[in-house]
Design an enzyme around this catalytic site. Structure first.
Site, PDB file in Angstrom:
ATOM      1  N   ARG A   1      51.851  46.761  42.299  1.00  0.00           N
ATOM      2  CA  ARG A   1      51.218  46.786  40.987  1.00  0.00           C
ATOM      3  C   ARG A   1      50.616  48.169  40.743  1.00  0.00           C
ATOM      4  O   ARG A   1      50.131  48.807  41.681  1.00  0.00           O
ATOM      5  CB  ARG A   1      50.136  45.706  40.932  1.00  0.00           C
ATOM      6  CG  ARG A   1      50.680  44.304  40.630  1.00  0.00           C
ATOM      7  CD  ARG A   1      50.680  44.019  39.126  1.00  0.00           C
ATOM      8  NE  ARG A   1      49.316  44.124  38.622  1.00  0.00           N
ATOM      9  CZ  ARG A   1      48.408  43.147  38.708  1.00  0.00           C
ATOM     10  NH1 ARG A   1      48.714  41.984  39.241  1.00  0.00           N
ATOM     11  NH2 ARG A   1      47.186  43.309  38.226  1.00  0.00           N
TER      12      ARG A   1
ATOM     13  N   ASP B   1      44.839  43.800  35.746  1.00  0.00           N
ATOM     14  CA  ASP B   1      45.616  42.681  35.200  1.00  0.00           C
ATOM     15  C   ASP B   1      45.949  42.871  33.724  1.00  0.00           C
ATOM     16  O   ASP B   1      45.095  43.241  32.919  1.00  0.00           O
ATOM     17  CB  ASP B   1      44.818  41.377  35.327  1.00  0.00           C
ATOM     18  CG  ASP B   1      44.699  40.949  36.775  1.00  0.00           C
ATOM     19  OD1 ASP B   1      45.071  41.736  37.668  1.00  0.00           O
ATOM     20  OD2 ASP B   1      44.219  39.827  37.009  1.00  0.00           O
TER      21      ASP B   1
ATOM     22  N   ASP C   1      47.286  40.408  47.312  1.00  0.00           N
ATOM     23  CA  ASP C   1      46.232  40.912  46.420  1.00  0.00           C
ATOM     24  C   ASP C   1      45.219  41.786  47.158  1.00  0.00           C
ATOM     25  O   ASP C   1      45.362  42.060  48.364  1.00  0.00           O
ATOM     26  CB  ASP C   1      45.565  39.693  45.746  1.00  0.00           C
ATOM     27  CG  ASP C   1      45.095  39.986  44.329  1.00  0.00           C
ATOM     28  OD1 ASP C   1      44.887  41.162  44.007  1.00  0.00           O
ATOM     29  OD2 ASP C   1      44.926  39.018  43.555  1.00  0.00           O
TER      30      ASP C   1
HETATM   31  C1  GAL Z   1      44.096  39.382  40.590  1.00  0.00           C
HETATM   32  C2  GAL Z   1      45.550  39.720  40.415  1.00  0.00           C
HETATM   33  C3  GAL Z   1      46.144  38.717  39.455  1.00  0.00           C
HETATM   34  C4  GAL Z   1      45.997  37.331  40.041  1.00  0.00           C
HETATM   35  C5  GAL Z   1      44.537  37.056  40.369  1.00  0.00           C
HETATM   36  C6  GAL Z   1      44.368  35.757  41.137  1.00  0.00           C
HETATM   37  O1  GAL Z   1      43.513  40.300  41.455  1.00  0.00           O
HETATM   38  O2  GAL Z   1      45.689  41.039  39.947  1.00  0.00           O
HETATM   39  O3  GAL Z   1      47.500  39.024  39.197  1.00  0.00           O
HETATM   40  O4  GAL Z   1      46.786  37.222  41.186  1.00  0.00           O
HETATM   41  O5  GAL Z   1      43.958  38.087  41.128  1.00  0.00           O
HETATM   42  O6  GAL Z   1      43.035  35.480  41.463  1.00  0.00           O
END
Ligand code: GAL
Length: 499
Positions: free
Chosen positions: A206, A210, A150
């Protein structure tokens, strides 16, 4: 002297190994298929959840249609020990992570984990920035097969392609140095031109903020959409991105995925309840045709039969796992159609080549009414030659519907209720002649022209002609086009291995 020479050779070799590109790590030759907890469960993770999910992937027959990776997202860590090694939260994972991993592997499944290229993860757990080598070693010790990496709390090391590339490359090298094959899945939300450099170091990246469980509702928290799809200045790609927003975001660079390196449209929302069955069909079909990794985001303890029969459609999974590995692209977008109260309404036609000379064709109706849509061969094959100059445009085509053989709900209910083992699932799948990849891989099935993968013939398109179809509001019609005469026995593109 020899010792020095030997160690320099070693250093050179390790440097070479360290800089070898993840796209060449031999993994993810087709988009990864699996499950990830984040969309439905967020931080509510535990060993019990993962083991329960793994056994459901098996007993629901999902493993037998190709789903392999059980991926644990954020919220599993508990600081670092005095030697700087990341600690597992023993309240949630009382026997440690190696035990969880071993039991997932016992099922024949693969195990994925998560960290962030920041000092903290997005849920403020321990991040791996500046701890890449020791964390990669921990992941290898846990026998991890997949790492989602991430982008939160990057300490400002973002804002240019070079800075972000360097931050992610450090972990790519650390993973390579462990010697363990680990799928490397970048999650930097499409920032800093990842679509241009992700393929050099990773197996997937990605491309958006989200996803959320909505087909088309716009939300300001999902910025960086159609007006600035690849802007490096995009502020906080964030969250609450609808299926339609993500499609519009990727459209200009949809073709960047390739075997070993795929564009990740985020985990699936199918089964979470915010969309209709028809909307989930569109979501799943487009994610498959665009060659995104397909990670089920639903809580399998609550999976409905309808959701199962979307996720286990072999004719769509065969598009995702097609040996040619070419993502579909958008060949037409029409915004002059009825809009909803958010001002949203458009139709798309997406298409792309498949192994053996076939072609996938998707007519997406995101307008606010049912519509007759028309797909012209001229547009479908414009990439091969505009104005119908492509030989494919001058061919007759058979049209196969890829949703015509969707599993019956009663069979799905039986899998969800009565099946408790892989053998039970295999028996139920066999009883209904459902496709099973443990007997026949998608590649072999396609080579054998297995009808369960090719779909059901429903129509034809004459040379230089078009396909007209009624498409209900908020769904997609999904077809495999097959050359009628095989161009007098000739095929346009062969299976990759034959090229
Ligand atoms: C976001 C990510 C999500 C999930 C989340 C967890 O940045 O895009 O898919 O992993 O963090 O905290």
């Amino acid at each position: 002297m020899w010792k020095t020479a030997q160690s320099s050779i070693f250093i050179l070799l390790s440097l070479a190994a360290g800089t070898s590109r993840a796209v060449n790590n031999g993994l993810a030759r087709t988009p990864p298929l699996g499950w990830n907890n984040w969309n439905s469960l967020g931080c509510d993770v535990s060993a019990d959840l993962l083991l329960d999910t793994a056994s459901r992937l098996v007993s629901f027959g999902l493993m037998d249609v190709g789903y392999q990776y059980t991926v644990l997202d954020d919220c599993w860590s508990d600081g670092r020990d005095e030697n700087g090694r990341i600690k597992v939260d023993l309240k949630r994972f009382p026997d440690g992570m190696t035990a969880v991993s071993a039991r997932i592997h016992d099922h024949g499944l693969l195990f994925g984990m998560y960290s962030s290229a920041g000092h903290m993860t997005c849920a403020r757990g321990e991040g791996s920035l500046d701890h890449e080598a020791e964390d990669a070693r921990s992941f290898a010790e846990f026998s991890v097969d997949y790492l989602k990496y991430d982008n939160c709390y990057s300490k400002g090391r973002a804002g240019s392609a070079q800075t972000t590339f360097a931050r992610y490359e450090t972990m790519a090298q650390a993973l390579n140095e462990t010697g363990r094959p680990i799928v490397y899945s970048l999650c930097n939300w499409g920032e800093d031109f990842v679509m241009s450099w992700g393929v050099s170091i990773a197996n997937s990246w990605r491309i958006s903020g989200d996803i959320y469980d909505s087909f088309s509702r716009p939300d300001d928290r999902c910025s960086c959409t159609e007006n600035d799809p690849s802007s490096p200045w995009c502020v906080s790609p964030g969250a609450h991105c609808s299926v339609l927003t993500i499609l519009n975001k990727i459209a200009p660079y949809a073709d960047r995925g390739q075997p070993g390196g795929w564009q990740d449209l985020d985990a699936l929302e199918i089964g979470l309840g915010g969309m209709t069955d028809e909307e989930y069909i569109a979501h799943f079909s487009l994610w498959a045709a665009l060659k995104s990794p397909l990670l089920i985001g639903a809580d399998l303890r609550k999976l409905s039969p309808e959701a199962l029969t979307i996720l286990n459609n072999p004719a769509i999974l065969a598009i995702s796992q097609d040996p040619l590995g070419v993502p579909a692209t958008r060949v037409e977008r029409n915004t002059s159609v009825p809009k909803d109260r958010y001002g949203i309404g458009e139709t798309h036609i997406w298409s792309g080549p498949l192994a053996g000379g076939d072609q996938v064709l998707i007519l997406l109706n995101a307008a606010n009414t049912d519509l007759e849509m028309v797909a012209y061969l001229e547009d479908i094959f414009a990439g091969q030659g505009p104005s119908c100059s492509a030989p494919q445009c001058n061919e007759d085509w058979l049209v196969h519907d890829l949703w015509a053989q969707r599993m019956d709900n009663n069979v799905a209910s039986e899998l969800l209720q009565k099946s408790t083992s892989r053998e039970d699932a295999a028996r139920i799948l066999k009883g209904t002649n459902h496709y099973n990849v443990s007997s026949l891989s998608y590649k072999k099935g396609l080579e054998k022209l297995d009808k369960r993968l090719l779909g059901t013939e429903v129509d034809e398109i004459a040379a230089r002609g078009a396909l007209k179809v009624m498409v209900k509001r908020h769904t997609a019609k999904v077809f495999r086009l097959r050359p009628k005469l095989g161009v007098a026995g000739k095929r346009y593109s062969l299976f990759k291995d034959e090229l």
